[in-house]
Motif scaffolding. Structure first.
Motif, PDB file in Angstrom:
ATOM      1  N   VAL A 201      41.482  37.355  33.496  1.00  0.00           N
ATOM      2  CA  VAL A 201      40.450  36.694  34.283  1.00  0.00           C
ATOM      3  C   VAL A 201      39.345  37.700  34.579  1.00  0.00           C
ATOM      4  O   VAL A 201      39.626  38.806  35.046  1.00  0.00           O
ATOM      5  N   TYR A 202      38.109  37.310  34.299  1.00  0.00           N
ATOM      6  CA  TYR A 202      36.949  38.139  34.612  1.00  0.00           C
ATOM      7  C   TYR A 202      36.158  37.447  35.707  1.00  0.00           C
ATOM      8  O   TYR A 202      35.695  36.325  35.519  1.00  0.00           O
ATOM      9  N   LEU A 203      36.018  38.107  36.855  1.00  0.00           N
ATOM     10  CA  LEU A 203      35.227  37.602  37.971  1.00  0.00           C
ATOM     11  C   LEU A 203      34.063  38.560  38.221  1.00  0.00           C
ATOM     12  O   LEU A 203      34.237  39.773  38.115  1.00  0.00           O
ATOM     13  N   THR A 204      32.904  38.013  38.573  1.00  0.00           N
ATOM     14  CA  THR A 204      31.757  38.878  38.854  1.00  0.00           C
ATOM     15  C   THR A 204      31.697  39.302  40.316  1.00  0.00           C
ATOM     16  O   THR A 204      30.929  40.187  40.662  1.00  0.00           O
TER      17      THR A 204
ATOM     18  N   PRO B   7      53.792  29.826  35.816  1.00  0.00           N
ATOM     19  CA  PRO B   7      52.530  30.531  35.572  1.00  0.00           C
ATOM     20  C   PRO B   7      52.644  31.570  34.461  1.00  0.00           C
ATOM     21  O   PRO B   7      53.677  32.218  34.313  1.00  0.00           O
ATOM     22  N   PRO B   8      51.564  31.705  33.675  1.00  0.00           N
ATOM     23  CA  PRO B   8      51.543  32.759  32.658  1.00  0.00           C
ATOM     24  C   PRO B   8      51.314  34.125  33.311  1.00  0.00           C
ATOM     25  O   PRO B   8      50.960  34.209  34.492  1.00  0.00           O
ATOM     26  N   CYS B   9      51.482  35.175  32.536  1.00  0.00           N
ATOM     27  CA  CYS B   9      51.107  36.510  33.003  1.00  0.00           C
ATOM     28  C   CYS B   9      49.603  36.495  33.252  1.00  0.00           C
ATOM     29  O   CYS B   9      48.875  35.729  32.626  1.00  0.00           O
ATOM     30  N   ARG B  10      49.149  37.356  34.169  1.00  0.00           N
ATOM     31  CA  ARG B  10      47.727  37.340  34.502  1.00  0.00           C
ATOM     32  C   ARG B  10      47.252  38.735  34.880  1.00  0.00           C
ATOM     33  O   ARG B  10      47.946  39.473  35.565  1.00  0.00           O
ATOM     34  N   THR B  11      46.050  39.057  34.433  1.00  0.00           N
ATOM     35  CA  THR B  11      45.326  40.254  34.857  1.00  0.00           C
ATOM     36  C   THR B  11      43.958  39.778  35.317  1.00  0.00           C
ATOM     37  O   THR B  11      43.305  39.007  34.613  1.00  0.00           O
ATOM     38  N   THR B  12      43.529  40.232  36.492  1.00  0.00           N
ATOM     39  CA  THR B  12      42.230  39.832  37.016  1.00  0.00           C
ATOM     40  C   THR B  12      41.368  41.069  37.212  1.00  0.00           C
ATOM     41  O   THR B  12      41.799  42.030  37.840  1.00  0.00           O
ATOM     42  N   LEU B  13      40.160  41.022  36.657  1.00  0.00           N
ATOM     43  CA  LEU B  13      39.237  42.154  36.715  1.00  0.00           C
ATOM     44  C   LEU B  13      37.906  41.722  37.290  1.00  0.00           C
ATOM     45  O   LEU B  13      37.451  40.610  37.033  1.00  0.00           O
ATOM     46  N   GLU B  14      37.259  42.616  38.017  1.00  0.00           N
ATOM     47  CA  GLU B  14      35.883  42.379  38.423  1.00  0.00           C
ATOM     48  C   GLU B  14      34.979  43.087  37.420  1.00  0.00           C
ATOM     49  O   GLU B  14      35.213  44.249  37.084  1.00  0.00           O
ATOM     50  N   ILE B  15      33.982  42.357  36.950  1.00  0.00           N
ATOM     51  CA  ILE B  15      33.021  42.935  36.015  1.00  0.00           C
ATOM     52  C   ILE B  15      31.618  42.734  36.567  1.00  0.00           C
ATOM     53  O   ILE B  15      31.378  41.866  37.405  1.00  0.00           O
TER      54      ILE B  15
END
Length: 143
Positions: A91-94, A115-123
Protein backbone atom coordinates in the motif's frame (compact mmCIF):
# COMPACT_ATOMS: atom_id res chain seq x y z
CA UNK A 1 7.07 -13.15 -24.46
CA UNK A 2 7.46 -16.56 -22.88
CA UNK A 3 4.49 -18.92 -23.07
CA UNK A 4 4.38 -19.21 -19.27
CA UNK A 5 3.62 -15.49 -18.86
CA UNK A 6 0.30 -13.97 -19.93
CA UNK A 7 -0.72 -10.32 -20.04
CA UNK A 8 -4.05 -9.35 -18.46
CA UNK A 9 -5.90 -6.16 -19.37
CA UNK A 10 -9.20 -5.40 -17.65
CA UNK A 11 -12.11 -3.84 -19.52
CA UNK A 12 -13.49 -2.42 -16.24
CA UNK A 13 -10.43 -1.03 -14.42
CA UNK A 14 -9.00 2.38 -15.37
CA UNK A 15 -6.60 2.48 -18.28
CA UNK A 16 -2.92 2.35 -17.26
CA UNK A 17 -1.14 5.73 -17.30
CA UNK A 18 1.91 4.21 -18.99
CA UNK A 19 3.05 1.28 -21.09
CA UNK A 20 2.23 -1.62 -18.77
CA UNK A 21 -0.53 -4.22 -18.39
CA UNK A 22 -3.04 -4.30 -15.56
CA UNK A 23 -1.54 -7.62 -14.54
CA UNK A 24 0.65 -10.47 -15.66
CA UNK A 25 0.03 -14.12 -14.91
CA UNK A 26 3.05 -16.35 -14.31
CA UNK A 27 2.19 -19.93 -13.40
CA UNK A 28 -0.48 -19.77 -10.71
CA UNK A 29 0.52 -16.26 -9.58
CA UNK A 30 -1.03 -13.01 -10.74
CA UNK A 31 1.06 -9.83 -10.37
CA UNK A 32 -0.93 -6.60 -10.60
CA UNK A 33 0.64 -3.32 -11.66
CA UNK A 34 0.03 -0.41 -9.29
CA UNK A 35 -3.72 0.24 -9.04
CA UNK A 36 -5.19 3.60 -8.12
CA UNK A 37 -8.71 4.94 -7.65
CA UNK A 38 -9.28 6.55 -11.08
CA UNK A 39 -12.42 5.62 -13.02
CA UNK A 40 -12.21 3.94 -16.42
CA UNK A 41 -12.68 6.15 -19.48
CA UNK A 42 -12.24 9.41 -17.58
CA UNK A 43 -9.64 11.33 -15.63
CA UNK A 44 -12.09 11.40 -12.69
CA UNK A 45 -10.73 10.40 -9.30
CA UNK A 46 -13.45 9.79 -6.71
CA UNK A 47 -13.26 12.23 -3.82
CA UNK A 48 -10.58 14.49 -5.37
CA UNK A 49 -10.94 18.21 -6.00
CA UNK A 50 -8.27 19.76 -8.26
CA UNK A 51 -7.39 23.37 -9.01
CA UNK A 52 -6.98 24.77 -12.56
CA UNK A 53 -3.36 23.52 -12.70
CA UNK A 54 -4.30 19.99 -11.67
CA UNK A 55 -3.01 20.27 -8.10
CA UNK A 56 -4.94 18.59 -5.30
CA UNK A 57 -7.09 21.08 -3.36
CA UNK A 58 -8.77 18.42 -1.20
CA UNK A 59 -9.45 14.70 -1.23
CA UNK A 60 -11.54 12.09 0.55
CA UNK A 61 -9.35 9.09 1.38
CA UNK A 62 -12.38 6.93 2.14
CA UNK A 63 -13.81 7.46 -1.36
CA UNK A 64 -10.38 6.71 -2.86
CA UNK A 65 -10.01 3.52 -0.80
CA UNK A 66 -13.40 2.18 -1.92
CA UNK A 67 -12.54 3.00 -5.53
CA UNK A 68 -9.06 1.43 -5.46
CA UNK A 69 -10.44 -1.75 -3.86
CA UNK A 70 -13.13 -1.88 -6.57
CA UNK A 71 -10.48 -1.47 -9.31
CA UNK A 72 -8.34 -4.27 -7.83
CA UNK A 73 -11.42 -6.50 -7.75
CA UNK A 74 -12.15 -5.70 -11.45
CA UNK A 75 -8.63 -6.74 -12.47
CA UNK A 76 -8.72 -9.91 -10.38
CA UNK A 77 -12.09 -10.94 -11.82
CA UNK A 78 -11.08 -10.16 -15.41
CA UNK A 79 -7.98 -12.33 -14.88
CA UNK A 80 -10.01 -15.26 -13.52
CA UNK A 81 -9.01 -14.71 -9.88
CA UNK A 82 -11.00 -13.28 -6.97
CA UNK A 83 -10.69 -11.02 -3.93
CA UNK A 84 -10.07 -13.95 -1.58
CA UNK A 85 -7.06 -15.02 -3.68
CA UNK A 86 -4.99 -11.93 -2.76
CA UNK A 87 -1.85 -13.05 -0.91
CA UNK A 88 0.29 -9.90 -0.70
CA UNK A 89 -0.53 -6.19 -0.95
CA UNK A 90 1.82 -3.22 -0.87
CA UNK A 91 0.00 0.00 0.00
CA UNK A 92 1.33 3.42 -0.98
CA UNK A 93 -0.15 6.39 0.89
CA UNK A 94 0.86 10.02 0.35
CA UNK A 95 -0.09 11.04 3.92
CA UNK A 96 0.35 8.23 6.44
CA UNK A 97 -0.49 10.35 9.48
CA UNK A 98 -3.77 11.65 8.07
CA UNK A 99 -4.94 8.68 5.98
CA UNK A 100 -3.68 5.50 7.65
CA UNK A 101 -6.40 5.29 10.35
CA UNK A 102 -9.17 5.47 7.72
CA UNK A 103 -7.36 3.10 5.38
CA UNK A 104 -6.73 0.60 8.19
CA UNK A 105 -10.41 0.66 9.24
CA UNK A 106 -11.58 0.05 5.66
CA UNK A 107 -8.97 -2.68 5.17
CA UNK A 108 -10.43 -4.50 8.18
CA UNK A 109 -13.92 -4.26 6.65
CA UNK A 110 -12.81 -5.56 3.24
CA UNK A 111 -10.61 -8.35 4.64
CA UNK A 112 -12.57 -9.57 7.68
CA UNK A 113 -11.93 -13.26 7.20
CA UNK A 114 -8.58 -13.99 5.56
CA UNK A 115 -6.44 -10.87 5.10
CA UNK A 116 -3.44 -11.03 2.78
CA UNK A 117 0.05 -10.01 3.88
CA UNK A 118 0.45 -6.24 3.77
CA UNK A 119 3.16 -3.59 3.73
CA UNK A 120 2.16 0.06 3.98
CA UNK A 121 4.51 2.86 2.94
CA UNK A 122 4.27 6.63 2.86
CA UNK A 123 5.55 8.14 -0.36
CA UNK A 124 5.96 11.73 -1.47
CA UNK A 125 3.67 11.54 -4.50
CA UNK A 126 2.11 9.26 -7.10
CA UNK A 127 2.09 9.74 -10.91
CA UNK A 128 -1.48 11.10 -10.91
CA UNK A 129 -3.18 13.28 -8.25
CA UNK A 130 -4.18 10.37 -6.01
CA UNK A 131 -3.50 9.61 -2.34
CA UNK A 132 -3.37 5.80 -2.51
CA UNK A 133 -2.11 3.05 -4.80
CA UNK A 134 -2.01 -0.72 -4.27
CA UNK A 135 0.48 -3.26 -5.66
CA UNK A 136 -0.97 -6.77 -5.39
CA UNK A 137 -0.09 -10.42 -5.84
CA UNK A 138 -2.79 -13.09 -6.01
CA UNK A 139 -3.07 -16.77 -6.78
CA UNK A 140 -5.05 -17.95 -9.77
CA UNK A 141 -6.20 -21.30 -11.02
CA UNK A 142 -5.33 -24.47 -9.12
CA UNK A 143 -4.26 -24.29 -5.52
Amino acid sequence: MSSDSARVDSQKAPEPVGLYPHARRVGNLLFLSGVGPRERGTKKIPGVELDAEGNIVSYDIEAQCHSVFRNVRYILEDAGASWDKLVDVTVYLTDMKKDFPTFNRLWAEYFKDNPPCRTTLEINRLPTPIAIELKCIATIGGE
